[in-house]
Design an enzyme around this catalytic site. Structure first.
Site, PDB file in Angstrom:
ATOM      1  N   ARG A  29      -6.972  12.740   0.846  1.00 56.73           N
ATOM      2  CA  ARG A  29      -5.891  13.211   1.806  1.00 56.73           C
ATOM      3  C   ARG A  29      -4.505  12.678   1.443  1.00 56.73           C
ATOM      4  NH1 ARG A  29      -7.301   9.982   7.323  1.00 56.73           N
ATOM      5  NH2 ARG A  29      -9.267  11.083   6.801  1.00 56.73           N
ATOM      6  N   HIS A  30      -4.729  11.609   0.632  1.00 51.65           N
ATOM      7  CA  HIS A  30      -3.251  11.070   0.074  1.00 51.65           C
ATOM      8  C   HIS A  30      -3.242  10.795  -1.195  1.00 51.65           C
ATOM      9  CE1 HIS A  30      -5.104   7.374   1.646  1.00 51.65           C
ATOM     10  NE2 HIS A  30      -4.765   7.612   2.777  1.00 51.65           N
ATOM     11  N   HIS A  78      -5.487   3.783  -1.613  1.00 52.07           N
ATOM     12  CA  HIS A  78      -6.891   4.190  -1.116  1.00 52.07           C
ATOM     13  C   HIS A  78      -7.032   5.481  -1.510  1.00 52.07           C
ATOM     14  CE1 HIS A  78      -9.618   4.294   2.653  1.00 52.07           C
ATOM     15  NE2 HIS A  78     -10.421   4.448   1.577  1.00 52.07           N
ATOM     16  N   GLU A 105      -8.525   0.747  -3.156  1.00 54.73           N
ATOM     17  CA  GLU A 105      -9.313   0.677  -1.711  1.00 54.73           C
ATOM     18  C   GLU A 105     -10.545   1.866  -1.923  1.00 54.73           C
ATOM     19  OE1 GLU A 105      -6.996   0.901   1.777  1.00 54.73           O
ATOM     20  OE2 GLU A 105      -6.065  -1.070   1.429  1.00 54.73           O
ATOM     21  N   HIS A 116      -3.774  -4.748   7.629  1.00 53.43           N
ATOM     22  CA  HIS A 116      -3.756  -3.470   8.698  1.00 53.43           C
ATOM     23  C   HIS A 116      -2.859  -3.810   9.988  1.00 53.43           C
ATOM     24  CE1 HIS A 116      -5.201   0.158  10.072  1.00 53.43           C
ATOM     25  NE2 HIS A 116      -5.982   0.502   8.918  1.00 53.43           N
ATOM     26  N   GLY A 117      -1.878  -2.926   9.987  1.00 52.15           N
ATOM     27  CA  GLY A 117      -1.159  -2.864  11.119  1.00 52.15           C
ATOM     28  C   GLY A 117      -0.207  -3.869  11.172  1.00 52.15           C
ATOM     29  N   HIS A 156       0.949   6.212   1.958  1.00 53.19           N
ATOM     30  CA  HIS A 156       1.624   7.209   2.573  1.00 53.19           C
ATOM     31  C   HIS A 156       2.952   7.812   2.191  1.00 53.19           C
ATOM     32  CE1 HIS A 156      -1.277   6.676   5.631  1.00 53.19           C
ATOM     33  NE2 HIS A 156      -1.073   5.540   5.660  1.00 53.19           N
ATOM     34  N   THR A 208      -6.929   6.559  10.237  1.00 52.34           N
ATOM     35  CA  THR A 208      -6.981   5.625   9.057  1.00 52.34           C
ATOM     36  C   THR A 208      -8.251   4.459   9.200  1.00 52.34           C
ATOM     37  OG1 THR A 208      -5.522   3.578   8.258  1.00 52.34           O
ATOM     38  CG2 THR A 208      -5.580   3.755  10.733  1.00 52.34           C
ATOM     39  N   THR A 209      -8.551   3.658   8.300  1.00 48.33           N
ATOM     40  CA  THR A 209      -9.512   2.780   8.456  1.00 48.33           C
ATOM     41  C   THR A 209      -9.700   2.469   9.681  1.00 48.33           C
ATOM     42  OG1 THR A 209      -8.851   2.546   6.043  1.00 48.33           O
ATOM     43  CG2 THR A 209     -10.801   1.114   6.953  1.00 48.33           C
ATOM     44  N   ASN A 250       1.033  -0.977  -0.034  1.00 49.43           N
ATOM     45  CA  ASN A 250      -0.025  -0.010  -0.052  1.00 49.43           C
ATOM     46  C   ASN A 250       1.189   1.219   0.013  1.00 49.43           C
ATOM     47  OD1 ASN A 250      -1.411   2.203   1.107  1.00 49.43           O
ATOM     48  ND2 ASN A 250      -2.938   0.763   1.619  1.00 49.43           N
ATOM     49  N   HIS A 279       1.666   1.053   6.069  1.00 52.94           N
ATOM     50  CA  HIS A 279       2.250   2.118   6.789  1.00 52.94           C
ATOM     51  C   HIS A 279       3.600   1.710   7.246  1.00 52.94           C
ATOM     52  CE1 HIS A 279       2.924   4.628  10.477  1.00 52.94           C
ATOM     53  NE2 HIS A 279       2.631   5.297   9.934  1.00 52.94           N
ATOM     54  N   GLU A 305     -11.085  -9.298   2.904  1.00 56.18           N
ATOM     55  CA  GLU A 305      -9.944  -8.945   3.480  1.00 56.18           C
ATOM     56  C   GLU A 305     -10.202  -8.807   4.990  1.00 56.18           C
ATOM     57  OE1 GLU A 305      -7.206  -6.151   1.750  1.00 56.18           O
ATOM     58  OE2 GLU A 305      -6.605  -5.589   3.833  1.00 56.18           O
ATOM     59  N   ARG A 361       4.029  18.772   1.420  1.00 56.18           N
ATOM     60  CA  ARG A 361       4.462  20.250   0.961  1.00 56.18           C
ATOM     61  C   ARG A 361       3.607  20.373  -0.443  1.00 56.18           C
ATOM     62  NH1 ARG A 361       9.670  21.883   2.321  1.00 56.18           N
ATOM     63  NH2 ARG A 361       9.707  21.585   4.519  1.00 56.18           N
ATOM     64  N   ARG A 375      -9.137   8.185  -1.004  1.00 54.41           N
ATOM     65  CA  ARG A 375     -10.116   8.533   0.201  1.00 54.41           C
ATOM     66  C   ARG A 375     -11.062   9.693  -0.456  1.00 54.41           C
ATOM     67  NH1 ARG A 375      -8.824   6.584   5.444  1.00 54.41           N
ATOM     68  NH2 ARG A 375     -10.701   7.828   6.174  1.00 54.41           N
TER      69      ARG A 375
HETATM   70  N1  PXP Z   1      -6.065  -2.992   4.038  1.00 53.81           N
HETATM   71  C1  PXP Z   1      -6.948  -2.176   4.262  1.00 53.81           C
HETATM   72  C2  PXP Z   1      -8.475  -2.497   3.762  1.00 53.81           C
HETATM   73  C3  PXP Z   1      -6.538  -0.682   4.553  1.00 53.81           C
HETATM   74  O1  PXP Z   1      -7.537   0.095   4.926  1.00 53.81           O
HETATM   75  C4  PXP Z   1      -5.287  -0.453   5.021  1.00 53.81           C
HETATM   76  C5  PXP Z   1      -4.860   0.912   5.408  1.00 53.81           C
HETATM   77  O2  PXP Z   1      -5.215   1.839   4.110  1.00 53.81           O
HETATM   78  C6  PXP Z   1      -4.330  -1.628   4.863  1.00 53.81           C
HETATM   79  C7  PXP Z   1      -4.717  -2.871   4.282  1.00 53.81           C
HETATM   80  C8  PXP Z   1      -3.045  -1.539   5.251  1.00 53.81           C
HETATM   81  O3  PXP Z   1      -2.917  -0.899   6.466  1.00 53.81           O
HETATM   82  P1  PXP Z   1      -1.304  -0.708   6.986  1.00 53.81           P
HETATM   83  O4  PXP Z   1      -1.151   0.775   6.401  1.00 53.81           O
HETATM   84  O5  PXP Z   1      -1.632  -0.221   8.649  1.00 53.81           O
HETATM   85  O6  PXP Z   1      -0.315  -1.620   7.024  1.00 53.81           O
END
Ligand code: PXP
Length: 245
Positions: free
Chosen positions: A54-55, A48, A75, A195-196, A15, A105-106, A12, A218, A156, A23, A50
């Site tokens: 924002r990104h 993603h 996403e 996620h995470g 970020h 974040t989500t 992903n 992230h 997912e 900037r 959004r």
């Molecule tokens: N999967 C989904 C559906 C998400 O929304 C995100 C965060 O955008 C991720 C995976 C990745 O999560 P992380 O950035 O915490 O690795």
């Protein structure tokens, strides 16, 4: 015993765009990061778009949709605007996520059970356009059953809670993930997770035999500050492969 199916890594790149947008210029370019991640072994790129942009921006999606050698997973929130964008760009996959403007974040999975009637036409339209629909849900049998009845080809499972917990509570959450994965796979649904996830917590998740793809952002982008993006992606792939056995 047969070896588990291969496990893909979706990187992903949101970020990279977060840093660029701090900037307001053109650098660092998330598309350049996507190409480098693919070169380092990423099997797909996730972004993603959004609602508040924002990104990732619309222009990023346009470039990602045409410029990658690996599949793009978009996403998106379950809105008419996002559906139109997905149908215009036809990414390989679209992962439907809940979205709140005030969140950083989500924050959790989509309520596929509660929003069945709103999601059904969206899953149908994306599927008809040959976009592989994934529903980002909590590892909860009710949500898996809702995904089955919606006809989603992929779920997912949200690993955010697993990532935040430790000790016995984390083991219990891992169990929930693994049970939900088994239930989804038994019903013919492909299982992704994300996620995470980090170098330290990825192994038990990667070892769940039904999981076919992890989406990680992230941590990988943060780690790239210290070791470079290619090394960060390569190490994650190595850890995933080792856990797979
Ligand atoms: N999967 C989904 C559906 C998400 O929304 C995100 C965060 O955008 C991720 C995976 C990745 O999560 P992380 O950035 O915490 O690795």
């Amino acid at each position: 015993m047969a070896a588990p199916a291969p496990l893909r890594l979706g990187v992903n790149i949101d970020h990279v765009a977060t840093v660029r947008n701090a900037r307001g210029g053109d650098t660092p370019d998330p598309v350049r990061a996507a190409l480098l991640a693919a070169q380092a072994g990423a099997d797909g790129i996730t972004a993603h778009l959004r609602e508040d942009r924002r990104h990732i921006t619309d222009a990023d999606i346009e470039r990602l949709a045409t410029g990658l050698s690996v599949p793009l997973n978009l996403e998106m929130a379950a809105t008419g605007e996002m559906l139109g964008i997905a149908l215009r760009h036809r990414p390989h996959a679209a992962c439907i996520v809940p979205e709140k403007r005030e969140e950083r974040t989500t924050e959790g999975g989509i309520d596929a059970a509660g929003q069945h009637n709103r999601l059904a036409p969206m899953v149908r339209e994306l599927g008809a356009a040959r976009i592989r629909v994934s529903l980002f849900i909590e590892p909860d049998p009710r949500q898996v059953s809702a995904a089955v009845s919606l006809g989603a080809p992929v779920v997912e499972l949200h690993t955010g809670r697993y990532a935040e917990l430790s000790g016995a509570a984390q083991v219990a959450e891992l169990r929930r993930l693994s049970d939900a994965a088994a239930l989804a796979a038994k019903n013919g649904i492909e299982v992704h997770m994300g996620h995470g996830l980090t170098f330290d917590n990825v192994a038990p998740i990667a070892a769940i035999p039904q999981v076919r793809e992890l989406n990680i952002g992230h941590f990988l982008i943060g780690e790239a500050i210290f070791v470079g993006l290619e090394a960060s992606v390569r190490r994650m792939k190595d850890l995933m492969e080792a856990a797979r056995g």
